[in-house]
Motif scaffolding. Structure first.
Motif, PDB file in Angstrom:
ATOM      1  N   PRO A 260       0.901  -0.812   0.054  1.00 30.27           N
ATOM      2  CA  PRO A 260       0.328   0.401  -0.113  1.00 30.27           C
ATOM      3  C   PRO A 260       0.932   1.274  -0.316  1.00 30.27           C
ATOM      4  O   PRO A 260       0.448   2.343   0.814  1.00 30.27           O
ATOM      5  CB  PRO A 260      -0.496  -0.025   0.929  1.00 30.27           C
ATOM      6  CG  PRO A 260       0.322  -1.117   2.297  1.00 30.27           C
ATOM      7  CD  PRO A 260       0.965  -1.543   1.228  1.00 30.27           C
ATOM      8  N   TYR A 261       2.208   1.066  -0.102  1.00 34.92           N
ATOM      9  CA  TYR A 261       3.022   2.336   0.185  1.00 34.92           C
ATOM     10  C   TYR A 261       3.562   2.640  -1.569  1.00 34.92           C
ATOM     11  O   TYR A 261       2.819   4.161  -1.428  1.00 34.92           O
ATOM     12  CB  TYR A 261       4.847   1.670  -0.052  1.00 34.92           C
ATOM     13  CG  TYR A 261       4.721   0.355   1.572  1.00 34.92           C
ATOM     14  CD1 TYR A 261       4.269   1.324   2.854  1.00 34.92           C
ATOM     15  CD2 TYR A 261       4.715  -0.595   0.829  1.00 34.92           C
ATOM     16  CE1 TYR A 261       4.360   0.360   3.613  1.00 34.92           C
ATOM     17  CE2 TYR A 261       4.905  -1.505   2.049  1.00 34.92           C
ATOM     18  CZ  TYR A 261       5.087  -1.017   3.390  1.00 34.92           C
ATOM     19  OH  TYR A 261       5.113  -2.043   4.303  1.00 34.92           O
ATOM     20  N   TRP A 262       2.979   2.929  -2.619  1.00 34.21           N
ATOM     21  CA  TRP A 262       3.019   3.099  -3.718  1.00 34.21           C
ATOM     22  C   TRP A 262       4.554   4.680  -4.106  1.00 34.21           C
ATOM     23  O   TRP A 262       4.153   5.505  -4.022  1.00 34.21           O
ATOM     24  CB  TRP A 262       2.025   4.075  -3.920  1.00 34.21           C
ATOM     25  CG  TRP A 262       1.055   3.529  -3.995  1.00 34.21           C
ATOM     26  CD1 TRP A 262      -0.808   2.639  -3.720  1.00 34.21           C
ATOM     27  CD2 TRP A 262       0.755   1.981  -5.400  1.00 34.21           C
ATOM     28  NE1 TRP A 262      -0.953   1.756  -4.229  1.00 34.21           N
ATOM     29  CE2 TRP A 262      -0.295   0.861  -4.779  1.00 34.21           C
ATOM     30  CE3 TRP A 262       1.135   1.779  -6.606  1.00 34.21           C
ATOM     31  CZ2 TRP A 262      -0.820   0.270  -6.195  1.00 34.21           C
ATOM     32  CZ3 TRP A 262       0.969   1.099  -7.540  1.00 34.21           C
ATOM     33  CH2 TRP A 262       0.017  -0.213  -7.312  1.00 34.21           C
ATOM     34  N   ASP A 263       5.420   3.866  -3.988  1.00 36.18           N
ATOM     35  CA  ASP A 263       6.619   4.972  -3.645  1.00 36.18           C
ATOM     36  C   ASP A 263       7.079   4.312  -5.134  1.00 36.18           C
ATOM     37  O   ASP A 263       8.202   3.259  -4.887  1.00 36.18           O
ATOM     38  CB  ASP A 263       7.672   4.707  -2.363  1.00 36.18           C
ATOM     39  CG  ASP A 263       8.327   5.421  -2.565  1.00 36.18           C
ATOM     40  OD1 ASP A 263       8.673   6.181  -3.518  1.00 36.18           O
ATOM     41  OD2 ASP A 263       9.458   5.620  -1.867  1.00 36.18           O
ATOM     42  N   PRO A 264       7.511   4.598  -6.243  1.00 30.09           N
ATOM     43  CA  PRO A 264       8.351   4.087  -7.608  1.00 30.09           C
ATOM     44  C   PRO A 264       9.402   3.755  -6.837  1.00 30.09           C
ATOM     45  O   PRO A 264      10.927   3.644  -7.933  1.00 30.09           O
ATOM     46  CB  PRO A 264       7.978   4.548  -8.509  1.00 30.09           C
ATOM     47  CG  PRO A 264       7.319   5.840  -8.639  1.00 30.09           C
ATOM     48  CD  PRO A 264       6.481   5.610  -6.602  1.00 30.09           C
ATOM     49  N   GLY A 265       9.752   5.492  -6.356  1.00 29.36           N
ATOM     50  CA  GLY A 265      11.427   5.346  -5.883  1.00 29.36           C
ATOM     51  C   GLY A 265      12.113   5.185  -4.817  1.00 29.36           C
ATOM     52  O   GLY A 265      13.568   5.307  -4.115  1.00 29.36           O
ATOM     53  N   ALA A 266      11.187   3.951  -4.120  1.00 29.67           N
ATOM     54  CA  ALA A 266      12.126   2.653  -3.177  1.00 29.67           C
ATOM     55  C   ALA A 266      12.843   1.621  -3.834  1.00 29.67           C
ATOM     56  O   ALA A 266      12.531   1.767  -4.317  1.00 29.67           O
ATOM     57  CB  ALA A 266      10.663   2.076  -2.467  1.00 29.67           C
ATOM     58  N   ALA A 267      14.421   2.061  -2.502  1.00 29.41           N
ATOM     59  CA  ALA A 267      15.239   1.243  -3.275  1.00 29.41           C
ATOM     60  C   ALA A 267      15.584  -0.327  -2.187  1.00 29.41           C
ATOM     61  O   ALA A 267      15.091  -0.149  -1.067  1.00 29.41           O
ATOM     62  CB  ALA A 267      16.850   1.397  -3.503  1.00 29.41           C
ATOM     63  N   GLY A 268      15.603  -1.167  -2.883  1.00 30.76           N
ATOM     64  CA  GLY A 268      15.891  -2.392  -2.188  1.00 30.76           C
ATOM     65  C   GLY A 268      17.327  -2.454  -0.879  1.00 30.76           C
ATOM     66  O   GLY A 268      17.673  -1.686  -0.901  1.00 30.76           O
ATOM     67  N   LEU A 269      16.684  -2.702   0.277  1.00 28.98           N
ATOM     68  CA  LEU A 269      17.549  -2.125   1.711  1.00 28.98           C
ATOM     69  C   LEU A 269      17.446  -3.215   2.640  1.00 28.98           C
ATOM     70  O   LEU A 269      16.230  -4.511   3.103  1.00 28.98           O
ATOM     71  CB  LEU A 269      16.720  -1.029   2.335  1.00 28.98           C
ATOM     72  CG  LEU A 269      16.981  -0.683   3.892  1.00 28.98           C
ATOM     73  CD1 LEU A 269      18.028  -0.011   3.468  1.00 28.98           C
ATOM     74  CD2 LEU A 269      16.221  -0.213   4.145  1.00 28.98           C
ATOM     75  N   LEU A 270      18.544  -3.900   2.675  1.00 30.93           N
ATOM     76  CA  LEU A 270      19.303  -4.695   3.848  1.00 30.93           C
ATOM     77  C   LEU A 270      19.744  -4.360   4.983  1.00 30.93           C
ATOM     78  O   LEU A 270      20.837  -3.663   5.056  1.00 30.93           O
ATOM     79  CB  LEU A 270      20.374  -6.097   3.236  1.00 30.93           C
ATOM     80  CG  LEU A 270      19.624  -7.321   2.706  1.00 30.93           C
ATOM     81  CD1 LEU A 270      20.810  -8.205   2.105  1.00 30.93           C
ATOM     82  CD2 LEU A 270      19.105  -8.130   4.199  1.00 30.93           C
ATOM     83  N   ILE A 271      18.690  -4.696   5.922  1.00 35.38           N
ATOM     84  CA  ILE A 271      19.125  -3.445   6.961  1.00 35.38           C
ATOM     85  C   ILE A 271      19.274  -4.360   8.597  1.00 35.38           C
ATOM     86  O   ILE A 271      18.545  -5.135   8.658  1.00 35.38           O
ATOM     87  CB  ILE A 271      18.376  -2.202   6.756  1.00 35.38           C
ATOM     88  CG1 ILE A 271      18.924  -1.558   8.513  1.00 35.38           C
ATOM     89  CG2 ILE A 271      17.130  -2.323   8.179  1.00 35.38           C
ATOM     90  CD1 ILE A 271      17.988   0.234   8.328  1.00 35.38           C
ATOM     91  N   GLY A 272      20.147  -4.260   9.061  1.00 36.29           N
ATOM     92  CA  GLY A 272      20.096  -5.157  10.725  1.00 36.29           C
ATOM     93  C   GLY A 272      21.866  -5.649  10.303  1.00 36.29           C
ATOM     94  O   GLY A 272      21.565  -6.877  10.866  1.00 36.29           O
ATOM     95  N   LEU A 273      22.847  -5.838   9.945  1.00 36.99           N
ATOM     96  CA  LEU A 273      23.391  -6.600   9.401  1.00 36.99           C
ATOM     97  C   LEU A 273      24.309  -6.184  10.570  1.00 36.99           C
ATOM     98  O   LEU A 273      24.572  -4.597  10.927  1.00 36.99           O
ATOM     99  CB  LEU A 273      24.010  -6.183   7.899  1.00 36.99           C
ATOM    100  CG  LEU A 273      23.373  -6.320   6.825  1.00 36.99           C
ATOM    101  CD1 LEU A 273      23.545  -6.071   5.404  1.00 36.99           C
ATOM    102  CD2 LEU A 273      22.594  -8.219   6.712  1.00 36.99           C
ATOM    103  N   SER A 274      25.117  -7.910  11.181  1.00 33.49           N
ATOM    104  CA  SER A 274      26.354  -7.133  11.070  1.00 33.49           C
ATOM    105  C   SER A 274      27.272  -8.403  11.741  1.00 33.49           C
ATOM    106  O   SER A 274      27.126  -9.246  11.049  1.00 33.49           O
ATOM    107  CB  SER A 274      25.483  -6.986  13.157  1.00 33.49           C
ATOM    108  OG  SER A 274      24.826  -8.675  13.233  1.00 33.49           O
ATOM    109  N   SER A 275      27.839  -8.605  12.586  1.00 28.47           N
ATOM    110  CA  SER A 275      29.001  -9.793  12.108  1.00 28.47           C
ATOM    111  C   SER A 275      28.511 -10.962  12.744  1.00 28.47           C
ATOM    112  O   SER A 275      28.798 -11.875  12.390  1.00 28.47           O
ATOM    113  CB  SER A 275      30.632  -9.146  13.500  1.00 28.47           C
ATOM    114  OG  SER A 275      29.112  -9.038  14.580  1.00 28.47           O
TER     115      SER A 275
END
Length: 567
Positions: free
Chosen positions: A414-429
Motif C-alpha cells: 500500500p506504499y506506492w513509491d516508485p523511488g523506493a530501493a531494495g534495502l538490507l538493514i540490521g546487518l552485523s558480524s
C-alpha cells in the motif's frame, strides 16, 4: 496334354509404420499405433502464460490434471530496472505447450478432440505493441514489473497537477485530479500499469511512434496478443482484450467497462489502437491452426483474478493471495466498487458473460516475492535451488535483527513509491546467509500483512484466514512464517494450480461444460475438493508486534531513494 499355367501375383505385406529412432518421438509412434484405441472424453484446457514460463494444463471435471506441459521463455534485462519479453517467443512457447500436452494426452489414451474448449490466463499489465499491417511486434514487450517509466510517471503526475484531467467538461487538478483518476480507473499513476509503458514505447521507439502516427499500431496486454495469434494473426485474427486485463491499463472506466475518452486524451493515445473489450467468459473465436485447430476459446482472465476464481472466491468477503514472481492479494467485494483510501486498488474480479454484471475486488500487489528467492540463487549464490531457501531459513530461529525490504522495482501496495530501493538493514558480524534467507521470507509476510491491514480499514472486515496458491507456497517454512507474522490462519490447498483452473472454469462455464456456471457457485461443488493444509500462528503477539514495528521503520528508510524527473 494341355499344360497348366499358374500365374502368381506378389502381394506386398501390409505397411508397418516406421518407428522413429529418436526417444522423444516415442509418443508420436504410440499415436500411430494406438490411434484406433484412443478414448473419447470431455476435458477443458488452460493456457497459463506467466512472467517466466508458459503452461498448458488439461483438466477433467473434478480439476484433476490429465496432461500438461510447461516451458520457460527468455527474460531480458538490458538496463537496471528494465524487464522485457519477446512477444514472438511467448507465442512460440504457447504453441509448443499445446502441442506437447496434446501428445501427452494421446499417450495416456485420450483423443485430443476430447478438449472441448480452452481458457487463457496471463501476466497482467505487460504491454505489447505490434503492427496492424505485418502482424509483427514493433519492439519487445515491457513487463509488468519494469520500472524504467519513473520519469513518465513524474510527467503525468505533473500534468495531472497543472493541466488536470478533463471530466464532464471541467478539468480536475491536483488532489481533485488524483481522486478523479482513482474514481474512474481504481488506479494511481504508476510504473505498474500498461498505459504508462505504452507512452514510453511511443516516445522512445521510432517504430512504435511511427505506427501510432500512421494508425498502424495495435496495442494489447499478453492475452490480447495470444488470442490475436491463435485466431489467425493477419488472417482475420481477433484484436480483443478481457475486462480484468483492461482494468489494469489506466484507460478503462470501471463503471462502464469501456475505454474512457478523457483518459485517452490525457495520455494522448488514438482509440483505434485499442482492442475490443470482452467479458471473462464467452466464446470469442476458434483456434486457427495446430493440434487444437477449431477448438473454441471460451475464457480469458488476468492471472490474479484467475486465481481468485480458481480458489472459488466468488462471494463478497472471500480472499486469496497468489505467491509467484510477485504476490497479489485479492478481496472479493461483489457487485460493488469499493474505493480504497488506504493504498489498495479497485479492480474487476471477473465478468461471467457479455450480459452479466461485473464482480469487483480490492487488490494489493507486491512486486517482488518469488523473484527475491531467485535473486538469492542466481545473483547472490546463497543457495543452489529455490527449495534450499526454506531449509536455510529454518536453520535459524529468527533473522538476528535483519530486515530485507525487497523493493527491486519500487514499492507497490500500500506504499506506492516508485523511488523506493531494495534495502538490507540490521546487518552485523553475527549475520549469516541463513539470517538473510529468513529475512527474505519474512519480507513476503510483512508486505502481505501491510496489505491486509489496509483491506481491513477499507472493507471494515477482518480476515480470519487466507487462502494461498502459487509456486512459493510449496515450502512449509515460508507458510509458517506468513502465519506467524500475519497473525492469521494460512490455508494451502493440495491442488495449487489455481490460476490455470480459474481460466478453465470460465471457459467451461461459457459452454456449460460439466454443468459449470460461474454465476452459480454450487455447480462447482465437485471441483478441486482435495484436502488443505492449514498453518496457524505460533508467534507470541508481543514478538509479532515488535517485528512489525521494525519492518515499518525499515520501509521508511527505503523510500524515496530514486526520484523521477518529468519527461
Amino acid at each position: 496334354m494341355i499344360p497348366l499355367i499358374f500365374t502368381c501375383r506378389w502381394r506386398s505385406p501390409p505397411r508397418i509404420p516406421r518407428i522413429p529412432r529418436h526417444p522423444s518421438s516415442l509418443a508420436t509412434c504410440l499415436r500411430y499405433t494406438t490411434m484406433s484405441a484412443l478414448k473419447q472424453g470431455e476435458f477443458v484446457g488452460s493456457l497459463d502464460c506467466g512472467t517466466t514460463s508458459t503452461r498448458f494444463i488439461i483438466f477433467d471435471k473434478h480439476a484433476d490434471i490429465v496432461a500438461q506441459k510447461q516451458l520457460e521463455f527468455p527474460q531480458y534485462y538490458p538496463e537496471p530496472g528494465w524487464h522485457e519479453h519477446d512477444a514472438d517467443e511467448i507465442i512460440d512457447t504457447c504453441n509448443a505447450c499445446i502441442d506437447e500436452a496434446c501428445t501427452e494426452l494421446e499417450a495416456a489414451g485420450w483423443a485430443k478432440d476430447s478438449i472441448k474448449v480452452i481458457g487463457i490466463t496471463n501476466q497482467r499489465e505487460t504491454a505489447v505493441a505490434w503492427s496492424r499491417k505485418t502482424g509483427k511486434p514493433l519492439c519487445r514487450a515491457i513487463v509488468w514489473d519494469d520500472s524504467r517509466t519513473k520519469n513518465v510517471v513524474a510527467h503525468y503526475e505533473h500534468k495531472l497537477a497543472t493541466t488536470g484531467l478533463e471530466l464532464d467538461g471541467s478539468f480536475r487538478k491536483r488532489e481533485e485530479g488524483i481522486k478523479a483518476l482513482r474514481k474512474v480507473t481504481g488506479l494511481p499513476i504508476s510504473t505498474y500499469f500498461s498505459a504508462i509503458k505504452l507512452r514510453w514505447m511511443i516516445t522512445h521507439y521510432e517504430a512504435v511512434k511511427k505506427a501510432h502516427e500512421e494508425d498502424d499500431l495495435l496495442f494489447g496486454t499478453v492475452e490480447s496478443w495470444i488470442v490475436y495469434r491463435l485466431t489467425g494473426g493477419l488472417d482475420n485474427g481477433l484484436h480483443i482484450t478481457e475486462v480484468t486485463n483492461a482494468s489494469r491499463t489506466l484507460l478503462l472506466d470501471l463503471h462502464t467497462l469501456q475505454w474512457d475518452k478523457s483518459l485517452l486524451d490525457f495520455f494522448d493515445l488514438r482509440p483505434s489502437i485499442l482492442p475490443k473489450i470482452v467479458s471473462s467468459s464467452e466464446v470469442y473465436g476458434n483456434i486457427k491452426n495446430g493440434a487444437l485447430q477449431g477448438v473454441p476459446i471460451g475464457g480469458l482472465v488476468g492471472d490474479q483474478q484467475g486465481a481468485l476464481v480458481g480458489n472459488k472466491c466468488l462471494k463478497q468477503g472471500e480472499a486469496k493471495c497468489t505467491y509467484g514472481t510477485g504476490a497479489f492479494l485479492l478481496f472479493c467485494t461483489g457487485p460493488d466498487i469499493v474505493e480504497s483510501t488506504h493504498g489498495l486498488l479497485s479492480t474487476v474480479a471477473y465478468q461471467d458473460g457479455p450480459d452479466a454484471k461485473p464482480v469487483y475486488a480490492l487488490e494489493g500487489s507486491i512486486a517482488v516475492a518469488g523473484s527475491a528467492i531467485k535473486w538469492l540463487r542466481d545473483s547472490m549464490y546463497l543457495v543452489t535451488s529455490a527449495n534450499d531457501v526454506n531449509t536455510l531459513a529454518a536453520s535459524v530461529p529468527n533473522t538476528g535483527g535483519v530486515y530485507f525490504v525487497t523493493a527491486f522495482s519500487g514499492l507497490l501496495a500500500p506504499y506506492w513509491d516508485p523511488g523506493a530501493a531494495g534495502l538490507l538493514i540490521g546487518l552485523s558480524s553475527y549475520t549469516t546467509p541463513a539470517h538473510i534467507a529468513r529475512a527474505t521470507l519474512e519480507a513476503n509476510a510483512f508486505q502481505t500483512r501491510a496489505i491486509l491491514e489496509s483491506m481491513k480499514l477499507d472493507s471494515k472486515k477482518e480476515l480470519k484466514h487466507l487462502k494461498v496458491d502459487g509456486g512459493m507456497t510449496n515450502g512449509d517454512k515460508v507458510m509458517e512464517i506468513l502465519a506467524d507474522i500475519g497473525g492469521f490462519d494460512v490455508i494451502r490447498p493440495e491442488m495449487r494450480e489455481s490460476t490455470a483452473l480459474g481460466s478453465a472454469l470460465l471457459a467451461g462455464s461459457a459452454i456449460r461444460l460439466f454443468g459449470w456456471d460461474i454465476s452459480k457457485p454450487e455447480t462447482l461443488s465437485e471441483v478441486n475438493t482435495r484436502g488443505n493444509t492449514t498453518f496457524v500462528p505460533g508467534m507470541p503477539e508481543e514478538d509479532r508486534e515488535k517485528r512489525w514495528q521494525g519492518w515499518q521503520r525499515a520501509v521508511e528508510r527505503s523510500k524515496g531513494w530514486e526520484v523521477g524527473v518529468a519527461e
